[in-house]
Design an enzyme around this catalytic site. Sequence first.
Site, PDB file in Angstrom:
ATOM      1  N   LYS A 239       0.773  -1.212  -0.038  1.00 56.08           N
ATOM      2  CA  LYS A 239       0.065   0.168  -0.153  1.00 56.08           C
ATOM      3  C   LYS A 239       0.913   1.251  -0.274  1.00 56.08           C
ATOM      4  O   LYS A 239       1.495   1.356   0.874  1.00 56.08           O
ATOM      5  CB  LYS A 239      -0.804  -0.130   1.126  1.00 56.08           C
ATOM      6  N   ASP A 244      -2.263  10.298   3.759  1.00 53.18           N
ATOM      7  CA  ASP A 244      -4.018   9.991   3.661  1.00 53.18           C
ATOM      8  C   ASP A 244      -4.496  11.122   4.477  1.00 53.18           C
ATOM      9  O   ASP A 244      -4.476  10.777   5.830  1.00 53.18           O
ATOM     10  CB  ASP A 244      -3.907   8.467   4.478  1.00 53.18           C
ATOM     11  N   LYS A 251      -9.679  13.057   8.098  1.00 51.27           N
ATOM     12  CA  LYS A 251      -9.160  12.655   9.620  1.00 51.27           C
ATOM     13  C   LYS A 251      -9.040  14.088  10.340  1.00 51.27           C
ATOM     14  O   LYS A 251      -8.686  14.949   9.936  1.00 51.27           O
ATOM     15  CB  LYS A 251      -7.704  12.145   9.303  1.00 51.27           C
ATOM     16  N   ASP A 262       2.063   6.676   5.273  1.00 50.44           N
ATOM     17  CA  ASP A 262       0.842   5.634   4.892  1.00 50.44           C
ATOM     18  C   ASP A 262       1.180   4.720   3.518  1.00 50.44           C
ATOM     19  O   ASP A 262       0.332   3.966   3.110  1.00 50.44           O
ATOM     20  CB  ASP A 262      -0.578   6.324   4.587  1.00 50.44           C
ATOM     21  N   ASP A 321     -11.879   7.371   3.644  1.00 51.77           N
ATOM     22  CA  ASP A 321     -10.792   7.124   4.488  1.00 51.77           C
ATOM     23  C   ASP A 321     -10.305   5.506   4.438  1.00 51.77           C
ATOM     24  O   ASP A 321      -9.257   5.140   5.069  1.00 51.77           O
ATOM     25  CB  ASP A 321     -10.813   7.562   6.252  1.00 51.77           C
ATOM     26  N   GLU A 323      -9.383   3.796   2.100  1.00 57.55           N
ATOM     27  CA  GLU A 323      -8.857   3.983   0.881  1.00 57.55           C
ATOM     28  C   GLU A 323      -7.557   2.617   0.489  1.00 57.55           C
ATOM     29  O   GLU A 323      -7.628   2.354  -0.766  1.00 57.55           O
ATOM     30  CB  GLU A 323      -8.060   5.114   0.391  1.00 57.55           C
ATOM     31  N   ARG A 325      -7.828  -0.549   1.226  1.00 57.36           N
ATOM     32  CA  ARG A 325      -8.132  -1.850   0.718  1.00 57.36           C
ATOM     33  C   ARG A 325      -8.743  -1.499  -0.769  1.00 57.36           C
ATOM     34  O   ARG A 325      -8.588  -2.448  -1.475  1.00 57.36           O
ATOM     35  CB  ARG A 325      -9.326  -2.300   1.646  1.00 57.36           C
TER      36      ARG A 325
END
Length: 470
Positions: A239, A244, A251, A262, A321, A323, A325
């Site tokens: 990933k 993020d 967030k 991230d 959020d 994201e 996956r």
Amino acid sequence: MKLTIGSKSNILEVIPLYYDKKKNILFDKKNSEDIIRKLKEENFEAQDKNINYVNIDKKKYLVIGIKKDFSNEDLRKAYYVVLCELKKRKIKEAKVNFPNNKEETFYSCVEGLELGDYKFDKYVSKKEKENLTLYLNSDKKYSKILKEILTISKNVKFCRNIVNENSYVMTPKKLESLSREFAKKNKLNIKVLDEKAIVKEKLNLLYAVGCGSINPPRLIIVEYNGDPKSKDKIALVGKGITFDTGGVNLKPTGYIEEMRMDMGGAACMLSSFMSAVEMKIKKNIVLVIAAAENVVSSKSFKSGDIYVSYNGTSVEIMNTDAEGRLVLGDAISYVQKKYKPNKIIDAATLTGACLVALGPSLIAMLGNDEKMKKDIFESGENTFERVWELPIYDEHRDLIKGEISDIKNLGGRDGGTITAAAFLEKFVEDKVKWVHLDIAGAMMSKKPEFYVPKGGTGRGVRLIYDYLKR
Ligand code: BES
Ligand code: ZN
Ligand code: ZN
């Protein structure tokens, strides 16, 4: 710091031993009789990780206490403590002894020294200068092992560096150029899908996450065929969310500040891949980095919309959020279709729930293959980059079922790490062996823990390398 196997006289000598007033254990019989006598005289003890200085005939010894029944991790920590002491005293050279002549002992002690020799000081204007040479008093035959430790540690530190780097530097394009550099240097095939190719190939989930940013998304794929005769091929998928924000489900303060890390899964997989290639591991490996920046803009993807993924599964975006996956789902589908691996490992800073479940340093492991999970668990114990398995049951799969789509990208608050993995599972083909590693807690540390620094930890690199090697 410079490490060489060899010896030098008339310099400070590091001696590991265990000594308490009741019972002596001498790791280094040659020297320690005198040292023990001195410790006794001075009323010192050499117990777990404490340091004493002893002078005998103008010669100075640094005595590091090592637990009686030491583990490899005790050694890494103890030798890290030695390194800190040498640096603190601005010592320029020292001779280092080991508790015994075993290969694994040498490996762990030197790992402690080398992994501990790290500081992210790129943005500090006054850098601390150091000039330390350590003479490792061990068998010359360990020079090959030393080279391996230096290679892997270099890549662990590379991983820490790119995780710590500013998000405006470490963009998807930067991950591309780092991958290209490595591929070129090692004559490996690389394929990069830019934003146009991502749209054309219908990697819609990856595009959705990345389309809001001025730093467009990338899918990066590098191939290494270390065992051309074998049909086995393992994909390492990372990933690579270079920042993020949470997207339109923004967030809050207190959660957003660390989110340049991230891309930790991508950093981990790139660094593990680099280690395997540089050590010429006999495995066929395909590295996949799903890189995007999840930001808020008028172009961003929005909650409530439904996207059709690369493999045809439709996904309702319940929360922008969640994201990671999404980009991983498309990356996993794509690599299976185009590169046909029989095994996949993915690594991702996927869920805050992972920290809630397992604390700040453990890696959550979920997957469909018992043998792979067992082997990865063992590598975790070997490297002390420990993993703990969580299950995926049908009740978890139920939580991501869609009403107006096939699946949703959110399973609710409970069991967040598991429902995220249940989402990824939807993209894994039937006969493919798959393990997902959630490194949300493990990749970033709020405080230093011996040789693992604050900030980007590089955890996962030694784990994956160890797994690939065996
Ligand atoms: N990148 C985060 C997960 C994360 C949180 C990593 C803390 C490291 C530290 C991920 O994209 C995320 O935001 N996950 C959400 C999922 C939720 C919306 C279902 C989370 O964990 O809160
Ligand atoms: Zn997120
Ligand atoms: Zn994320």
